[in-house]
Design an enzyme around this catalytic site. Structure first.
Site, PDB file in Angstrom:
ATOM      1  N   CYS A 201     -11.339  26.970 -29.061  1.00  0.00           N
ATOM      2  CA  CYS A 201      -9.901  27.000 -29.314  1.00  0.00           C
ATOM      3  C   CYS A 201      -9.179  26.864 -27.979  1.00  0.00           C
ATOM      4  O   CYS A 201      -9.390  27.670 -27.076  1.00  0.00           O
ATOM      5  CB  CYS A 201      -9.491  28.298 -29.999  1.00  0.00           C
ATOM      6  SG  CYS A 201      -7.693  28.365 -30.205  1.00  0.00           S
TER       7      CYS A 201
ATOM      8  N   LYS B 176     -10.140  28.202 -42.239  1.00  0.00           N
ATOM      9  CA  LYS B 176      -9.447  28.334 -40.946  1.00  0.00           C
ATOM     10  C   LYS B 176     -10.236  29.271 -40.020  1.00  0.00           C
ATOM     11  O   LYS B 176     -10.784  30.281 -40.478  1.00  0.00           O
ATOM     12  CB  LYS B 176      -8.042  28.909 -41.193  1.00  0.00           C
ATOM     13  CG  LYS B 176      -7.255  29.326 -39.953  1.00  0.00           C
ATOM     14  CD  LYS B 176      -6.751  28.166 -39.121  1.00  0.00           C
ATOM     15  CE  LYS B 176      -6.019  28.649 -37.862  1.00  0.00           C
ATOM     16  NZ  LYS B 176      -5.740  27.561 -36.909  1.00  0.00           N
ATOM     17  N   SER B 177     -10.256  28.951 -38.738  1.00  0.00           N
ATOM     18  CA  SER B 177     -10.885  29.861 -37.777  1.00  0.00           C
ATOM     19  C   SER B 177     -10.196  31.213 -37.871  1.00  0.00           C
ATOM     20  O   SER B 177      -8.965  31.312 -37.797  1.00  0.00           O
ATOM     21  CB  SER B 177     -10.727  29.341 -36.353  1.00  0.00           C
ATOM     22  OG  SER B 177     -11.529  28.207 -36.148  1.00  0.00           O
TER      23      SER B 177
END
Ligand code: DHB
Length: 306
Positions: free
Chosen positions: A127, A44-45
């Site tokens: 994002c 996950k970022s």
């Protein structure tokens, strides 16, 4: 059938792996990816500090994909540095994903992952769900971030990018070439999308007035267009992960023709779980066999023209 591929020199056993952002936040989830047929483990970022993310509902399945505004819920980058050493025993490439808000954040996180057990570092500049703008649409800031991370170690780093319209392709390709970016991941979900429920007269997700990142079938042609455009501009010197609406071997094969070195699966992984990687890979092999090809490498980028 030889479906091995390489991203920035790192060998992957198959063409199919998970995309950052889905079922990849906790060690338990990452171990499920490690045990699946995903050819790498993408995490996950992460951010400098842990984050709870946006208020719910923040993810909605749709008929042709999904919309999400998760808001980067994650455990903070230090935890993922530790996870990388715990995941090493699975003997699969590990890919970190970092999402900062300024060049200093990226420098701190990339530096930490350069000293970790990950194989590749995906620098997420796209994002769509934070206050402020999508970083990769600001070329000055993108340049500043790239200057801040380029001298931190030997592990290859890449950029996770949003879709670009054609007027920006050359400029972005120049930035990639100038700063030693080894791979690119195309495309992130399409930000500022809005799905409205006409019965309730409300958006289907809560954060930011309903705006979120659109994923799945809706975005596949845009992802293919971006993969193709950057494949043509970067001439095999920069590896490409294709992402966006891949749910079958046919979709994967289309990304292969467009020029992707490997593909990442997000929405389908959320909907179907870890069995999707083996299924998509098997379907891709069946297509290659039926067409008389004996490796993915022979097909890559070989889109025919009308
Ligand atoms: C989130 C969404 C993204 O599309 C992304 O690249 C990173 C994080 C999120 O909202 O958590």
């Amino acid at each position: 059938m030889d479906t091995r591929t390489k991203i920035a020199g790192v060998e992957l056993d198959s063409y199919v792996l998970n995309a950052s952002g889905v079922r990849d936040t906790t060690l338990e989830e990452l171990e499920a990816i490690a045990k699946s047929d995903s050819s790498a483990i993408v995490m996950k970022s992460c951010t400098i500090e842990p984050r709870k993310g946006n208020p719910e509902p923040r993810y909605m399945r749709l008929q042709l994909g999904s919309i999400q505004s998760m808001g980067l819920p994650n455990l903070g980058y230090k935890e993922y540095v530790i996870f990388s050493s715990q995941l090493k025993k699975y003997n699969k490439p590990i890919i970190a994903s970092v999402a900062g808000s300024c060049a200093d954040d990226y420098r701190e996180m990339v530096s930490a992952f350069q000293d970790s057990d990950v194989d590749l570092i995906e620098v997420n500049l796209s994002c769509p769900n934070l206050e402020g703008k999508t970083l990769a649409y600001d070329f000055e800031q993108t340049g500043e971030i790239l200057r801040a991370i380029s001298d931190l170690g030997d592990k290859p780093y890449g950029l996770k990018l949003p879709p670009y319209p054609d007027v920006y392709h050359i400029q972005v390709a120049e930035l990639i070439e100038k700063h030693g970016v080894s791979f690119i991941t195309l495309i992130n979900s399409i930000g500022s999308s809005l799905i409205i429920d006409s019965e309730t007269e409300k958006p289907v997700i809560k954060p930011r007035g309903g705006f979120g990142g659109l994923c799945g079938d809706y975005i596949k042609p845009i992802a293919l267009g971006n993969v193709r455009a950057f494949y043509e501009l970067l001439k095999n010197e920069v590896s490409i992960f294709g992402v966006g609406g891949i749910k079958s071997g046919t979709d994967a094969f289309e990304f292969l023709l467009a020029g992707a070195d490997a593909i990442q699966v997000a929405t389908t992984f959320e909907k179907q779980g870890p069995s999707c990687f083996g299924r998509i890979n098997k379907e891709l092999i069946e297509i290659l066999e039926r067409k008389g090809y004996n490796s993915t490498q022979k097909v890559k980028g070989n889109l025919k023209y009308l």
